[in-house]
Motif scaffolding. Structure first.
Motif, PDB file in Angstrom:
ATOM      1  N   UNK A 150       0.200  80.271  12.665  1.00 29.70           N
ATOM      2  CA  UNK A 150      -0.718  80.089  11.541  1.00 29.70           C
ATOM      3  C   UNK A 150      -0.421  78.786  10.810  1.00 29.70           C
ATOM      4  N   UNK A 151       0.845  78.517  10.585  1.00 29.52           N
ATOM      5  CA  UNK A 151       1.243  77.305   9.872  1.00 29.52           C
ATOM      6  C   UNK A 151       0.789  76.049  10.611  1.00 29.52           C
ATOM      7  N   UNK A 152       1.062  75.985  11.902  1.00 30.13           N
ATOM      8  CA  UNK A 152       0.709  74.786  12.675  1.00 30.13           C
ATOM      9  C   UNK A 152      -0.798  74.622  12.829  1.00 30.13           C
ATOM     10  N   UNK A 153      -1.501  75.714  13.080  1.00 30.04           N
ATOM     11  CA  UNK A 153      -2.958  75.637  13.226  1.00 30.04           C
ATOM     12  C   UNK A 153      -3.602  75.228  11.904  1.00 30.04           C
ATOM     13  N   UNK A 154      -3.141  75.805  10.806  1.00 33.57           N
ATOM     14  CA  UNK A 154      -3.738  75.461   9.506  1.00 33.57           C
ATOM     15  C   UNK A 154      -3.484  73.995   9.156  1.00 33.57           C
ATOM     16  N   UNK A 155      -2.280  73.482   9.422  1.00 32.05           N
ATOM     17  CA  UNK A 155      -2.005  72.064   9.148  1.00 32.05           C
ATOM     18  C   UNK A 155      -2.868  71.157  10.022  1.00 32.05           C
ATOM     19  N   UNK A 156      -3.039  71.540  11.275  1.00 29.02           N
ATOM     20  CA  UNK A 156      -3.872  70.749  12.193  1.00 29.02           C
ATOM     21  C   UNK A 156      -5.317  70.718  11.701  1.00 29.02           C
ATOM     22  N   UNK A 205       4.456  72.692   2.596  1.00 28.38           N
ATOM     23  CA  UNK A 205       3.847  71.554   1.905  1.00 28.38           C
ATOM     24  C   UNK A 205       4.558  70.254   2.241  1.00 28.38           C
ATOM     25  N   UNK A 206       5.864  70.293   2.366  1.00 30.23           N
ATOM     26  CA  UNK A 206       6.605  69.087   2.747  1.00 30.23           C
ATOM     27  C   UNK A 206       6.202  68.611   4.130  1.00 30.23           C
ATOM     28  N   UNK A 207       6.096  69.554   5.051  1.00 28.20           N
ATOM     29  CA  UNK A 207       5.698  69.224   6.419  1.00 28.20           C
ATOM     30  C   UNK A 207       4.257  68.700   6.449  1.00 28.20           C
ATOM     31  N   UNK A 208       3.372  69.363   5.715  1.00 23.02           N
ATOM     32  CA  UNK A 208       1.975  68.936   5.684  1.00 23.02           C
ATOM     33  C   UNK A 208       1.844  67.531   5.106  1.00 23.02           C
ATOM     34  N   UNK A 221       0.882  61.810   5.983  1.00 21.81           N
ATOM     35  CA  UNK A 221       1.345  60.426   5.835  1.00 21.81           C
ATOM     36  C   UNK A 221       1.506  59.751   7.189  1.00 21.81           C
ATOM     37  N   UNK A 222       2.106  60.447   8.120  1.00 21.89           N
ATOM     38  CA  UNK A 222       2.326  59.951   9.484  1.00 21.89           C
ATOM     39  C   UNK A 222       0.981  59.604  10.131  1.00 21.89           C
ATOM     40  N   UNK A 223       0.016  60.519  10.014  1.00 21.99           N
ATOM     41  CA  UNK A 223      -1.301  60.293  10.614  1.00 21.99           C
ATOM     42  C   UNK A 223      -2.059  59.173   9.901  1.00 21.99           C
ATOM     43  N   UNK A 275      15.312  68.102   7.064  1.00 18.68           N
ATOM     44  CA  UNK A 275      16.439  68.050   7.972  1.00 18.68           C
ATOM     45  C   UNK A 275      16.066  67.166   9.143  1.00 18.68           C
ATOM     46  N   UNK A 276      17.040  66.616   9.790  1.00 16.37           N
ATOM     47  CA  UNK A 276      16.783  65.764  10.936  1.00 16.37           C
ATOM     48  C   UNK A 276      17.432  66.342  12.163  1.00 16.37           C
TER      49      UNK A 276
END
Length: 189
Positions: A30-36, A73-76, A81-83, A188-189
């Motif tokens: 759900x998280x990945x699909x919603x961010x996409x 939210x941090x990931x999104x 920003x990356x995109x 985290x890296x």
């Protein structure tokens, strides 16, 4: 979530751990699909560029890892920003082909020398597996470089070029942060 966990345990006779894994799987999907989808809406006027960049980013991230954020939210925000950098801002910079090729060669070295940088929740990749992932990413960038050499005017290839460069730079940052022990709960890296 406790009701869902109990339902899974009672109905499907799962252990607590197995039920937690199933819940985690569905939360992750759900998280990945919603961010996409959110990013697709944000970049709806650039959908071909977005999906092309997403394909390259996912391929490189799956093989060499990078910076990880552990909040939705941090990931999104980082992904947006990356995109935005890769498909809107950086493609405005028109570099001569020889410079692009040199930068892609640099990216091959970075991905081969640094990757994979995994999440703190995953076991470190070692030995043959590490070499496999490094080779996959480096080979992909090499093939991309050759395609760019033959089709230097293709607009989408310039988007992909910037995705590869952005990925390589964030991979360097991830490695530095991981070596420096600057990991925390949110990033985290």
């Amino acid at each position: 979530m406790d009701k869902v966990k109990s339902y899974l345990k009672d109905t499907y006779h799962l252990t607590g751990y197995q039920a937690a894994c199933v819940i985690f799987l569905f939360k992750s999907i759900f998280s990945e699909v919603s961010k996409t989808l959110i990013m697709a809406l944000l970049f709806h006027q650039l959908l071909p560029e977005y999906f092309f960049a997403l394909f390259i980013m996912l391929f490189l991230r799956c093989s060499t890892g990078g910076i990880h954020f552990y909040t939705y939210w941090g990931c999104l925000l980082m992904s947006i920003s990356y995109m935005a950098l890769s498909i809107v801002i950086l493609p405005m910079i028109q570099l001569p082909l020889p410079i692009q090729l040199l930068m892609l060669m640099f990216s091959i070295l970075v991905c081969f020398g640094i990757g994979p940088v995994v999440s703190k929740y995953r076991k470190e990749t070692t030995g043959d597996r590490k070499m496999y992932f490094r080779s996959i990413a480096s080979g992909f960038i090499l093939v991309y470089t050759l395609i760019l050499m033959f089709f230097p005017e293709a607009e989408l290839l310039h988007v992909g070029f910037w995705v590869i460069i952005t990925h390589s730079l964030q991979l360097i940052v991830a490695k530095i942060r991981k070596k420096g022990g600057q990991e925390n709960d949110r990033m985290d890296c």
